[in-house]
Motif scaffolding. Sequence first.
Motif, PDB file in Angstrom:
ATOM      1  N   VAL A  33       0.848  -1.188   0.000  1.00 20.49           N
ATOM      2  CA  VAL A  33       0.000   0.000   0.000  1.00 20.49           C
ATOM      3  C   VAL A  33       0.887   1.242   0.000  1.00 20.49           C
ATOM      4  O   VAL A  33       1.685   1.431   0.914  1.00 20.49           O
ATOM      5  N   ASN A  34       0.753   2.061  -1.032  1.00 22.56           N
ATOM      6  CA  ASN A  34       1.552   3.289  -1.120  1.00 22.56           C
ATOM      7  C   ASN A  34       1.057   4.312  -0.118  1.00 22.56           C
ATOM      8  O   ASN A  34      -0.146   4.481   0.080  1.00 22.56           O
ATOM      9  N   ARG A  35       1.999   5.013   0.493  1.00 23.59           N
ATOM     10  CA  ARG A  35       1.643   6.107   1.395  1.00 23.59           C
ATOM     11  C   ARG A  35       1.244   7.321   0.575  1.00 23.59           C
ATOM     12  O   ARG A  35       1.696   7.506  -0.549  1.00 23.59           O
ATOM     13  N   GLN A  36       0.403   8.180   1.152  1.00 22.52           N
ATOM     14  CA  GLN A  36      -0.101   9.343   0.419  1.00 22.52           C
ATOM     15  C   GLN A  36       0.871  10.511   0.451  1.00 22.52           C
ATOM     16  O   GLN A  36       0.656  11.512  -0.228  1.00 22.52           O
ATOM     17  N   PHE A  37       1.924  10.421   1.237  1.00 20.94           N
ATOM     18  CA  PHE A  37       2.866  11.535   1.358  1.00 20.94           C
ATOM     19  C   PHE A  37       4.264  11.067   0.991  1.00 20.94           C
ATOM     20  O   PHE A  37       4.536   9.869   0.916  1.00 20.94           O
ATOM     21  N   ASN A  39       8.565  11.107   1.614  1.00 22.14           N
ATOM     22  CA  ASN A  39       9.507  11.206   2.725  1.00 22.14           C
ATOM     23  C   ASN A  39      10.385  12.447   2.552  1.00 22.14           C
ATOM     24  O   ASN A  39      10.168  13.253   1.648  1.00 22.14           O
ATOM     25  N   ALA A  40      11.386  12.607   3.406  1.00 24.94           N
ATOM     26  CA  ALA A  40      12.250  13.796   3.383  1.00 24.94           C
ATOM     27  C   ALA A  40      13.020  13.925   2.071  1.00 24.94           C
ATOM     28  O   ALA A  40      13.386  15.027   1.664  1.00 24.94           O
ATOM     29  N   LYS A  41      13.262  12.794   1.397  1.00 25.51           N
ATOM     30  CA  LYS A  41      13.994  12.819   0.126  1.00 25.51           C
ATOM     31  C   LYS A  41      13.066  13.073  -1.063  1.00 25.51           C
ATOM     32  O   LYS A  41      13.514  13.096  -2.204  1.00 25.51           O
ATOM     33  N   GLY A  42      11.770  13.188  -0.808  1.00 22.98           N
ATOM     34  CA  GLY A  42      10.815  13.425  -1.886  1.00 22.98           C
ATOM     35  C   GLY A  42      10.357  12.164  -2.590  1.00 22.98           C
ATOM     36  O   GLY A  42       9.791  12.222  -3.675  1.00 22.98           O
ATOM     37  N   GLU A  43      10.587  11.000  -1.968  1.00 18.38           N
ATOM     38  CA  GLU A  43      10.205   9.720  -2.568  1.00 18.38           C
ATOM     39  C   GLU A  43       8.982   9.153  -1.849  1.00 18.38           C
ATOM     40  O   GLU A  43       8.801   9.362  -0.658  1.00 18.38           O
ATOM     41  N   ARG A  44       8.165   8.429  -2.581  1.00 18.86           N
ATOM     42  CA  ARG A  44       7.015   7.756  -1.980  1.00 18.86           C
ATOM     43  C   ARG A  44       7.469   6.419  -1.404  1.00 18.86           C
ATOM     44  O   ARG A  44       8.313   5.738  -1.969  1.00 18.86           O
ATOM     45  N   GLU A  45       6.874   6.040  -0.285  1.00 20.92           N
ATOM     46  CA  GLU A  45       7.168   4.764   0.354  1.00 20.92           C
ATOM     47  C   GLU A  45       5.913   3.900   0.354  1.00 20.92           C
ATOM     48  O   GLU A  45       4.810   4.402   0.144  1.00 20.92           O
ATOM     49  N   ALA A  46       6.094   2.616   0.613  1.00 16.38           N
ATOM     50  CA  ALA A  46       4.965   1.689   0.673  1.00 16.38           C
ATOM     51  C   ALA A  46       5.023   0.901   1.971  1.00 16.38           C
ATOM     52  O   ALA A  46       6.108   0.653   2.515  1.00 16.38           O
TER      53      ALA A  46
END
Length: 70
Positions: A33-37, A39-46
């Motif tokens: 499930v992808n997060r809606q925001f 991270n600090a590096k500008g990458e999406r996390e799951a």
Amino acid sequence: MINNVTLVGRLTRDPELRYTPQNQAVATFSLAVNRQFKNAKGEREADFINCVIWRQQAENMVNWAKKGAL
């Protein structure tokens, strides 16, 4: 009242079907499930969430959903 949650993600592998000694179907699978925001590096996390589904729904899921399905 029963608590419920709705997760939208992709299957990380094909669901695994097994049966209990009482002949009840049980399927296990994992969702990414992808997060809606970002991270600090500008990458999406799951997040990877392990799930269990029972009875007829388990059998239907194994028959119709495959790895990568939304």
